[in-house]
Design a protein around this motif. Structure first.
Motif, PDB file in Angstrom:
ATOM      1  N   SER A  33       0.825  -1.207   0.000  1.00  0.00           N
ATOM      2  CA  SER A  33       0.000   0.000   0.000  1.00  0.00           C
ATOM      3  C   SER A  33       0.865   1.265   0.000  1.00  0.00           C
ATOM      4  O   SER A  33       0.458   2.293  -0.522  1.00  0.00           O
ATOM      5  CB  SER A  33      -0.915   0.000   1.223  1.00  0.00           C
ATOM      6  OG  SER A  33      -0.143  -0.070   2.408  1.00  0.00           O
ATOM      7  N   ASP A  34       2.051   1.202   0.594  1.00  0.00           N
ATOM      8  CA  ASP A  34       2.941   2.364   0.623  1.00  0.00           C
ATOM      9  C   ASP A  34       3.590   2.560  -0.742  1.00  0.00           C
ATOM     10  O   ASP A  34       3.946   1.597  -1.410  1.00  0.00           O
ATOM     11  CB  ASP A  34       4.042   2.175   1.672  1.00  0.00           C
ATOM     12  CG  ASP A  34       3.485   2.052   3.073  1.00  0.00           C
ATOM     13  OD1 ASP A  34       2.386   2.574   3.315  1.00  0.00           O
ATOM     14  OD2 ASP A  34       4.157   1.424   3.919  1.00  0.00           O
ATOM     15  N   PRO A  35       3.784   3.804  -1.163  1.00  0.00           N
ATOM     16  CA  PRO A  35       4.412   4.027  -2.467  1.00  0.00           C
ATOM     17  C   PRO A  35       5.914   3.753  -2.433  1.00  0.00           C
ATOM     18  O   PRO A  35       6.564   3.896  -1.399  1.00  0.00           O
ATOM     19  CB  PRO A  35       4.139   5.496  -2.754  1.00  0.00           C
ATOM     20  CG  PRO A  35       3.957   6.114  -1.422  1.00  0.00           C
ATOM     21  CD  PRO A  35       3.351   5.058  -0.550  1.00  0.00           C
ATOM     22  N   ILE A  36       6.442   3.361  -3.570  1.00  0.00           N
ATOM     23  CA  ILE A  36       7.880   3.207  -3.733  1.00  0.00           C
ATOM     24  C   ILE A  36       8.439   4.578  -4.074  1.00  0.00           C
ATOM     25  O   ILE A  36       7.901   5.274  -4.933  1.00  0.00           O
ATOM     26  CB  ILE A  36       8.197   2.188  -4.836  1.00  0.00           C
ATOM     27  CG1 ILE A  36       7.724   0.809  -4.411  1.00  0.00           C
ATOM     28  CG2 ILE A  36       9.684   2.170  -5.148  1.00  0.00           C
ATOM     29  CD1 ILE A  36       7.933  -0.261  -5.456  1.00  0.00           C
ATOM     30  N   LEU A  51      15.532   3.435  -5.903  1.00  0.00           N
ATOM     31  CA  LEU A  51      14.179   3.080  -5.509  1.00  0.00           C
ATOM     32  C   LEU A  51      14.218   2.580  -4.073  1.00  0.00           C
ATOM     33  O   LEU A  51      14.960   1.662  -3.755  1.00  0.00           O
ATOM     34  CB  LEU A  51      13.619   1.986  -6.414  1.00  0.00           C
ATOM     35  CG  LEU A  51      13.527   2.331  -7.886  1.00  0.00           C
ATOM     36  CD1 LEU A  51      13.197   1.113  -8.700  1.00  0.00           C
ATOM     37  CD2 LEU A  51      12.500   3.400  -8.105  1.00  0.00           C
ATOM     38  N   GLU A  52      13.424   3.188  -3.223  1.00  0.00           N
ATOM     39  CA  GLU A  52      13.364   2.820  -1.815  1.00  0.00           C
ATOM     40  C   GLU A  52      11.933   2.533  -1.415  1.00  0.00           C
ATOM     41  O   GLU A  52      10.994   3.009  -2.040  1.00  0.00           O
ATOM     42  CB  GLU A  52      13.884   3.964  -0.934  1.00  0.00           C
ATOM     43  CG  GLU A  52      15.317   4.323  -1.138  1.00  0.00           C
ATOM     44  CD  GLU A  52      15.737   5.516  -0.287  1.00  0.00           C
ATOM     45  OE1 GLU A  52      14.860   6.316   0.096  1.00  0.00           O
ATOM     46  OE2 GLU A  52      16.929   5.634  -0.025  1.00  0.00           O
ATOM     47  N   GLY A  53      11.776   1.758  -0.362  1.00  0.00           N
ATOM     48  CA  GLY A  53      10.454   1.578   0.220  1.00  0.00           C
ATOM     49  C   GLY A  53       9.749   0.311  -0.177  1.00  0.00           C
ATOM     50  O   GLY A  53       8.602   0.116   0.206  1.00  0.00           O
ATOM     51  N   TYR A  54      10.384  -0.587  -0.906  1.00  0.00           N
ATOM     52  CA  TYR A  54       9.737  -1.864  -1.236  1.00  0.00           C
ATOM     53  C   TYR A  54       9.990  -2.819  -0.087  1.00  0.00           C
ATOM     54  O   TYR A  54      11.125  -3.105   0.265  1.00  0.00           O
ATOM     55  CB  TYR A  54      10.288  -2.432  -2.547  1.00  0.00           C
ATOM     56  CG  TYR A  54       9.579  -3.700  -2.976  1.00  0.00           C
ATOM     57  CD1 TYR A  54       8.260  -3.659  -3.378  1.00  0.00           C
ATOM     58  CD2 TYR A  54      10.225  -4.919  -2.968  1.00  0.00           C
ATOM     59  CE1 TYR A  54       7.604  -4.800  -3.770  1.00  0.00           C
ATOM     60  CE2 TYR A  54       9.576  -6.067  -3.359  1.00  0.00           C
ATOM     61  CZ  TYR A  54       8.264  -6.005  -3.767  1.00  0.00           C
ATOM     62  OH  TYR A  54       7.609  -7.145  -4.145  1.00  0.00           O
ATOM     63  N   ASN A  55       8.933  -3.318   0.528  1.00  0.00           N
ATOM     64  CA  ASN A  55       9.095  -4.168   1.691  1.00  0.00           C
ATOM     65  C   ASN A  55       8.533  -5.568   1.463  1.00  0.00           C
ATOM     66  O   ASN A  55       8.014  -6.189   2.371  1.00  0.00           O
ATOM     67  CB  ASN A  55       8.482  -3.519   2.934  1.00  0.00           C
ATOM     68  CG  ASN A  55       7.048  -3.093   2.710  1.00  0.00           C
ATOM     69  OD1 ASN A  55       6.425  -3.442   1.722  1.00  0.00           O
ATOM     70  ND2 ASN A  55       6.527  -2.312   3.631  1.00  0.00           N
ATOM     71  N   GLY A  56       8.656  -6.069   0.249  1.00  0.00           N
ATOM     72  CA  GLY A  56       8.211  -7.424  -0.063  1.00  0.00           C
ATOM     73  C   GLY A  56       9.273  -8.446   0.283  1.00  0.00           C
ATOM     74  O   GLY A  56      10.295  -8.144   0.905  1.00  0.00           O
ATOM     75  N   ALA A  57       9.053  -9.668  -0.149  1.00  0.00           N
ATOM     76  CA  ALA A  57      10.006 -10.746   0.108  1.00  0.00           C
ATOM     77  C   ALA A  57      11.283 -10.526  -0.706  1.00  0.00           C
ATOM     78  O   ALA A  57      11.278  -9.842  -1.727  1.00  0.00           O
ATOM     79  CB  ALA A  57       9.376 -12.082  -0.256  1.00  0.00           C
ATOM     80  N   PHE A 102       2.095  -0.885  -8.928  1.00  0.00           N
ATOM     81  CA  PHE A 102       2.713  -0.252  -7.781  1.00  0.00           C
ATOM     82  C   PHE A 102       2.308   1.215  -7.695  1.00  0.00           C
ATOM     83  O   PHE A 102       2.042   1.858  -8.704  1.00  0.00           O
ATOM     84  CB  PHE A 102       4.253  -0.309  -7.863  1.00  0.00           C
ATOM     85  CG  PHE A 102       4.816  -1.666  -7.621  1.00  0.00           C
ATOM     86  CD1 PHE A 102       5.003  -2.128  -6.330  1.00  0.00           C
ATOM     87  CD2 PHE A 102       5.176  -2.484  -8.681  1.00  0.00           C
ATOM     88  CE1 PHE A 102       5.540  -3.371  -6.105  1.00  0.00           C
ATOM     89  CE2 PHE A 102       5.706  -3.729  -8.462  1.00  0.00           C
ATOM     90  CZ  PHE A 102       5.898  -4.186  -7.169  1.00  0.00           C
ATOM     91  N   ALA A 103       2.314   1.747  -6.483  1.00  0.00           N
ATOM     92  CA  ALA A 103       2.170   3.179  -6.278  1.00  0.00           C
ATOM     93  C   ALA A 103       3.584   3.740  -6.209  1.00  0.00           C
ATOM     94  O   ALA A 103       4.429   3.203  -5.500  1.00  0.00           O
ATOM     95  CB  ALA A 103       1.414   3.458  -4.979  1.00  0.00           C
ATOM     96  N   VAL A 104       3.848   4.806  -6.953  1.00  0.00           N
ATOM     97  CA  VAL A 104       5.197   5.353  -7.032  1.00  0.00           C
ATOM     98  C   VAL A 104       5.152   6.833  -6.701  1.00  0.00           C
ATOM     99  O   VAL A 104       4.247   7.564  -7.117  1.00  0.00           O
ATOM    100  CB  VAL A 104       5.792   5.167  -8.451  1.00  0.00           C
ATOM    101  CG1 VAL A 104       7.219   5.637  -8.499  1.00  0.00           C
ATOM    102  CG2 VAL A 104       5.693   3.728  -8.895  1.00  0.00           C
TER     103      VAL A 104
END
Length: 109
Positions: A33-36, A51-57, A102-104
């Protein structure tokens, strides 16, 4: 005599299928839900896109990095939840990520 006629002569019992194969499927990543955050920096005098903020596996993170690098035909790496792409490709990266759901958020100029 074209190729289709030659194939019919070689394989008279074969019935060709219709092209029901789906088009190339987009790879699925874990969406958040948070943007990258997409930003531009210069490191050692050379432009890089970060690119920061991706919190997936980690597996999705590696796959996303690999797909971005092959889409742009450039080098890059990933370290500690940050994707580093060589060059200023903010617009293309943002379009790629938005196309995959994705939200960017663009940071800086």
């Amino acid at each position: 005599m074209d190729l289709q006629d030659q194939l019919k002569n070689l394989f008279p019992d074969h019935i060709p299928k219709e092209n029901d194969e789906p088009k190339e499927a987009k790879p699925s990543y874990w969406l958040q839900s948070d943007p990258i955050i997409c930003k531009y920096e210069k490191r050692k005098g050379k432009p890089v896109t970060i690119l920061e903020g991706y919190n997936g596996a980690d597996s999705d993170f590696k796959k996303l990095t690999s797909d971005l690098k092959s889409f742009l035909s450039v080098g890059g790496s990933f370290k500690k939840d940050i994707i580093i792409i060589q060059g200023d490709y903010r617009d293309k990266i943002m379009d790629f990520l938005k196309g995959h759901g994705f939200a960017v958020k663009r940071v800086g100029g």
